[in-house]
Design a protein around this motif. Structure first.
Motif, mmCIF file in Angstrom:
data_model
loop_
_atom_site.group_PDB
_atom_site.id
_atom_site.type_symbol
_atom_site.label_atom_id
_atom_site.label_comp_id
_atom_site.label_asym_id
_atom_site.label_seq_id
_atom_site.Cartn_x
_atom_site.Cartn_y
_atom_site.Cartn_z
ATOM 1 N N UNK A 5 40.464 -7.780 80.036
ATOM 2 C CA UNK A 5 40.452 -8.330 81.431
ATOM 3 C C UNK A 5 41.806 -8.801 81.286
ATOM 4 N N UNK A 6 42.926 -8.404 82.036
ATOM 5 C CA UNK A 6 44.214 -9.004 82.415
ATOM 6 C C UNK A 6 45.071 -8.554 81.043
ATOM 7 N N UNK A 7 44.515 -7.671 80.001
ATOM 8 C CA UNK A 7 45.288 -7.469 78.906
ATOM 9 C C UNK A 7 46.542 -6.656 79.198
ATOM 10 N N UNK A 8 47.262 -6.459 77.943
ATOM 11 C CA UNK A 8 48.426 -5.709 77.951
ATOM 12 C C UNK A 8 48.392 -4.544 76.768
ATOM 13 N N UNK A 9 49.408 -3.822 76.529
ATOM 14 C CA UNK A 9 49.348 -2.828 75.637
ATOM 15 C C UNK A 9 49.121 -3.341 74.148
ATOM 16 N N UNK A 10 49.292 -4.570 74.075
ATOM 17 C CA UNK A 10 48.903 -5.058 72.567
ATOM 18 C C UNK A 10 47.459 -4.942 72.003
ATOM 19 N N UNK A 11 46.684 -4.604 73.093
ATOM 20 C CA UNK A 11 45.206 -4.358 72.801
ATOM 21 C C UNK A 11 44.882 -3.118 72.289
ATOM 22 N N UNK A 12 46.042 -2.222 72.365
ATOM 23 C CA UNK A 12 45.783 -0.739 71.724
ATOM 24 C C UNK A 12 46.244 -0.652 70.390
ATOM 25 N N UNK A 13 46.959 -1.643 69.763
ATOM 26 C CA UNK A 13 47.310 -1.812 68.282
ATOM 27 C C UNK A 13 46.118 -1.586 67.488
ATOM 28 N N UNK A 14 45.991 -0.484 66.798
ATOM 29 C CA UNK A 14 44.919 -0.229 65.845
ATOM 30 C C UNK A 14 44.599 -1.011 64.736
ATOM 31 N N UNK A 15 43.567 -1.295 64.088
ATOM 32 C CA UNK A 15 43.410 -1.912 62.449
ATOM 33 C C UNK A 15 44.176 -0.820 61.501
ATOM 34 N N UNK A 16 44.403 -1.391 60.570
ATOM 35 C CA UNK A 16 45.013 -0.557 59.616
ATOM 36 C C UNK A 16 44.892 -1.462 58.328
ATOM 37 N N UNK A 17 44.284 -0.762 57.209
ATOM 38 C CA UNK A 17 44.210 -1.523 55.668
ATOM 39 C C UNK A 17 45.443 -1.582 54.944
ATOM 40 N N UNK A 18 46.495 -0.963 55.407
ATOM 41 C CA UNK A 18 47.621 -0.836 54.785
ATOM 42 C C UNK A 18 48.732 -1.109 56.029
ATOM 43 N N UNK A 19 48.719 -2.366 56.690
ATOM 44 C CA UNK A 19 49.228 -2.392 58.165
ATOM 45 C C UNK A 19 50.853 -2.768 57.794
ATOM 46 N N UNK A 20 51.546 -2.093 59.029
ATOM 47 C CA UNK A 20 52.993 -2.464 59.158
ATOM 48 C C UNK A 20 53.142 -3.790 59.918
ATOM 49 N N UNK A 37 29.247 -0.253 58.891
ATOM 50 C CA UNK A 37 29.350 1.036 59.615
ATOM 51 C C UNK A 37 29.559 0.919 60.991
ATOM 52 N N UNK A 38 29.460 -0.232 61.787
ATOM 53 C CA UNK A 38 29.549 -0.278 63.137
ATOM 54 C C UNK A 38 31.121 -0.461 63.189
ATOM 55 N N UNK A 39 31.594 -1.370 62.169
ATOM 56 C CA UNK A 39 32.915 -1.584 62.310
ATOM 57 C C UNK A 39 33.992 -0.969 61.266
ATOM 58 N N UNK A 40 33.296 0.538 60.836
ATOM 59 C CA UNK A 40 33.970 1.385 60.206
ATOM 60 C C UNK A 40 35.547 1.463 60.518
ATOM 61 N N UNK A 41 36.255 1.531 59.286
ATOM 62 C CA UNK A 41 37.681 1.772 59.243
ATOM 63 C C UNK A 41 37.980 3.197 59.171
ATOM 64 N N UNK A 42 39.046 3.770 60.142
ATOM 65 C CA UNK A 42 39.125 5.106 59.817
ATOM 66 C C UNK A 42 40.813 5.299 59.747
ATOM 67 N N UNK A 43 41.125 4.334 59.196
ATOM 68 C CA UNK A 43 42.687 4.294 59.157
ATOM 69 C C UNK A 43 43.460 5.340 58.025
ATOM 70 N N UNK A 44 42.694 5.795 57.167
ATOM 71 C CA UNK A 44 43.021 6.882 56.218
ATOM 72 C C UNK A 44 44.139 6.364 55.179
ATOM 73 N N UNK A 45 44.541 5.202 55.246
ATOM 74 C CA UNK A 45 44.992 4.453 54.035
ATOM 75 C C UNK A 45 44.397 4.739 52.737
ATOM 76 N N UNK A 46 45.334 4.985 51.499
ATOM 77 C CA UNK A 46 44.952 5.105 50.330
ATOM 78 C C UNK A 46 44.233 4.297 49.758
ATOM 79 N N UNK A 47 44.410 2.849 50.118
ATOM 80 C CA UNK A 47 43.434 1.848 49.463
ATOM 81 C C UNK A 47 42.437 1.535 51.012
#
Length: 181
Positions: A79-94, A136-146
């Motif tokens: 509600x009233x959010x911006x594009x930041x809400x679309x930054x996905x999770x990553x286990x090897x983040x930038x 499993x509900x919060x499974x990560x699909x980032x594809x990082x090596x680690x």
């Protein structure tokens, strides 16, 4: 007087479909390490209000736009959010999130190349009453090596009490054999 044409600067990012999950945020130009990219915006509500808003949500749906600021406040970017809400999770983040006076910003932790998807580690808090399938509900699909396989904070390693090693029994002294001379 002559008008000077100004070159329009390319925006930092755009939102588009992501291979990781739904929509994602992608760099349109190089983003240097330490750059504040965007503030995470949305309705600022209490934890209780956030829980009430999503009480009817399917418990198997790990998709959320809620960001915990502190013990009292949650940002609901649905509600009233911006594009930041679309930054996905990553286990090897930038990227990482930075709290500045109870405002949340997303900042580059390394130089990001054009076309690269922005990601930060969500580290969603684990609770004692989580269902058995919470990973499993919060499974990560980032594809990082680690990749740790979950958007949840890593499980705390349970330290087992160090077992006392059995004391070595002193060797029984064997009488020396006398050698014949």
């Amino acid at each position: 007087m002559k008008k000077v044409a100004r070159r329009k600067k390319t925006p930092l990012f755009e939102v588009r479909h992501s291979r990781v999950h739904g929509d994602g945020v992608f760099a349109l130009r190089r983003i240097r390490k330490g750059t504040t990219i965007i503030e995470y915006l949305g309705d600022r509500v209490t934890h209780e209000e956030a829980n009430d808003r999503y009480a009817d949500k399917d418990p198997l749906d790990g998709h959320t736009f809620l960001f915990t600021v502190d013990k009292k406040t949650v940002i609901d970017a649905g509600i009233n959010g911006n594009e930041a809400r679309f930054v996905n999770h990553g286990c090897d983040p930038n990227c990482q999130t930075v709290d500045s006076d109870k405002r949340i910003f997303i900042e580059a932790i390394r130089t990001i190349r054009p076309g690269e998807e922005l990601a930060y580690d969500y580290r969603i808090q684990r609770d004692d009453d989580d269902p058995a399938n919470v990973d499993q509900v919060f499974a990560c699909l980032c594809g990082a090596q680690q990749c740790r396989g979950s958007m949840l904070e890593p499980r705390k390693k349970v330290r087992q009490k160090a077992r006392k090693k059995p004391r070595k029994q002193p060797r029984k002294h064997k009488p020396e054999r006398k050698r014949p001379r």
